[in-house]
Design an enzyme around this catalytic site. Structure first.
Site, PDB file in Angstrom:
ATOM      1  CG  ASN A   9      -1.709   1.234   1.426  1.00  0.00           C
ATOM      2  OD1 ASN A   9      -1.824   2.044   0.495  1.00  0.00           O
ATOM      3  ND2 ASN A   9      -2.277   1.413   2.609  1.00  0.00           N
ATOM      4  CE  LYS A  11       0.185   3.372   4.809  1.00  0.00           C
ATOM      5  NZ  LYS A  11       0.090   3.548   6.244  1.00  0.00           N
ATOM      6  CG  HIS A  93      -5.801   1.726   5.262  1.00  0.00           C
ATOM      7  ND1 HIS A  93      -5.378   2.648   6.189  1.00  0.00           N
ATOM      8  CD2 HIS A  93      -4.748   0.894   5.054  1.00  0.00           C
ATOM      9  CE1 HIS A  93      -4.118   2.385   6.519  1.00  0.00           C
ATOM     10  NE2 HIS A  93      -3.713   1.328   5.835  1.00  0.00           N
ATOM     11  CD  GLU A  95      -2.894   5.354   6.879  1.00  0.00           C
ATOM     12  OE1 GLU A  95      -2.875   5.422   5.642  1.00  0.00           O
ATOM     13  OE2 GLU A  95      -1.947   4.909   7.557  1.00  0.00           O
ATOM     14  CD  GLU A 163      -3.473  -2.718   7.320  1.00  0.00           C
ATOM     15  OE1 GLU A 163      -2.385  -2.991   6.834  1.00  0.00           O
ATOM     16  OE2 GLU A 163      -4.078  -1.647   7.119  1.00  0.00           O
ATOM     17  N   GLY A 169       2.545   2.057  10.722  1.00  0.00           N
ATOM     18  CA  GLY A 169       3.515   3.139  10.581  1.00  0.00           C
ATOM     19  C   GLY A 169       4.227   3.517  11.855  1.00  0.00           C
ATOM     20  CB  SER A 209       5.218  -2.009  11.991  1.00  0.00           C
ATOM     21  OG  SER A 209       4.800  -0.677  12.244  1.00  0.00           O
TER      22      SER A 209
HETATM   23  C1  PEP Z   1      -0.741   0.046   6.056  1.00  0.00           C
HETATM   24  O1  PEP Z   1      -0.873   1.243   5.918  1.00  0.00           O
HETATM   25  O2  PEP Z   1      -1.580  -0.724   5.565  1.00  0.00           O
HETATM   26  C2  PEP Z   1       0.421  -0.430   6.785  1.00  0.00           C
HETATM   27  C3  PEP Z   1       0.404  -1.648   7.216  1.00  0.00           C
HETATM   28  O3  PEP Z   1       1.458   0.455   6.953  1.00  0.00           O
HETATM   29  P1  PEP Z   1       2.913   0.140   7.579  1.00  0.00           P
HETATM   30  O4  PEP Z   1       3.381  -1.171   6.979  1.00  0.00           O
HETATM   31  O5  PEP Z   1       3.761   1.275   7.160  1.00  0.00           O
HETATM   32  O6  PEP Z   1       2.736   0.019   9.046  1.00  0.00           O
END
Ligand code: PEP
Length: 251
Positions: A9, A11, A93, A95, A163, A169, A209
């Site tokens: 992703n 983003k 997601h 976000e 998630e 992040g 992460s």
């Molecule tokens: C995500 O945004 O779906 C995500 C898992 O981000 P990150 O791997 O940077 O934590």
């Protein structure tokens, strides 16, 4: 055996100059056993699909509107994503749930639109840190799953990504026991709703992460069929080892 899925992703990151990462990733992994997917910003979908043609890398969107067309300034329909070259779309997601107030009902409507356009929906669920600390993790993710996944879901139209919001992040990850607990609960909820055969074909990704250093440990967890990766998907040098770790575990 469910096929592994390594999904990136990007983003709101990436412009044309970053498309070279696709050739680098394909050169490093010309025939991965796992499915490999990159979801760039919408502006790059068509060009990335061109860059990925002839490689095993699939391209996806990060959101779609539930309607087929109409007066929705700035939005994109699922059919538009498909026409641009997307095969998947990330939906719900955290976000988008936080920044755009997306509800489970809206995510479910988007997943229905994605299916109608021939896209596989990657529906995201996950608890906040406050919810985990209050002991509400399973209640939250099961509620999001029930509300966000449409009836008639199947392994070729739906992927679910767990998630935890506090792991995205941040460099923080749940313990493997915590991941296993949530994935088992998600699989059980899908089984109760769709039956064992259909639920057994729906892939469950972990996201939050994931990086090369922790991928092998996470992919060894029962009911983890792959990962949704943010930051570590931007560079082939970071994402490639995650694909390799998934191939080694699942194929
Ligand atoms: C995500 O945004 O779906 C995500 C898992 O981000 P990150 O791997 O940077 O934590």
């Amino acid at each position: 055996m469910r096929r592994g899925l390594a999904a990136g992703n990007w983003k709101m990151n990436g412009t044309g100059g970053d498309l070279g990462e696709i050739a680098l990733l394909a050169a490093a992994h010309p025939a991965p056993a796992s499915e490999v997917l990159i979801c760039p910003p919408a502006t790059l979908i068509a060009r990335m699909a061109d860059a990925a043609r002839g490689t095993p890398i699939a391209v996806g969107g990060q959101d779609c509107h539930p309607a087929e067309k109409g007066a929705h300034t700035g939005d994109l329909s699922a059919a538009m994503l498909a026409e641009a070259g997307a095969s998947h779309v990330i939906l719900g997601h955290s976000e988008r749930r936080a920044d755009h107030g997306e509800t489970d009902d809206l995510v479910r409507a988007k997943a229905e639109a994605a299916r109608a356009a021939g896209l596989t929906a990657i529906v995201c669920v996950g608890e906040t840190l406050a919810e985990r600390e209050a002991g509400r993790t399973l209640e939250i993710v099961e509620g999001q799953l029930a509300g966000s996944v449409p009836d008639g879901a199947a392994g070729d139209t739906l992927v679910v990504a767990y998630e935890p919001v506090w792991a995205i992040g941040t460099g923080l990850t749940p313990t493997t026991e915590q991941i296993a607990e949530v994935h088992a609960a998600l699989r059980a909820a899908l089984t109760a709703r769709f039956g064992a055969e259909i639920a057994g074909a729906i892939r469950l990704l972990y996201g939050g992460s994931v990086k090369a250093a922790n991928a092998t440990e996470i992919f060894a967890v029962a009911d983890v069929d792959g990962a949704l990766v943010g930051g570590a998907s931007l560079k082939a040098a970071d994402f490639g080892p995650i694909v390799a770790a998934l191939d080694a575990r699942l194929g």
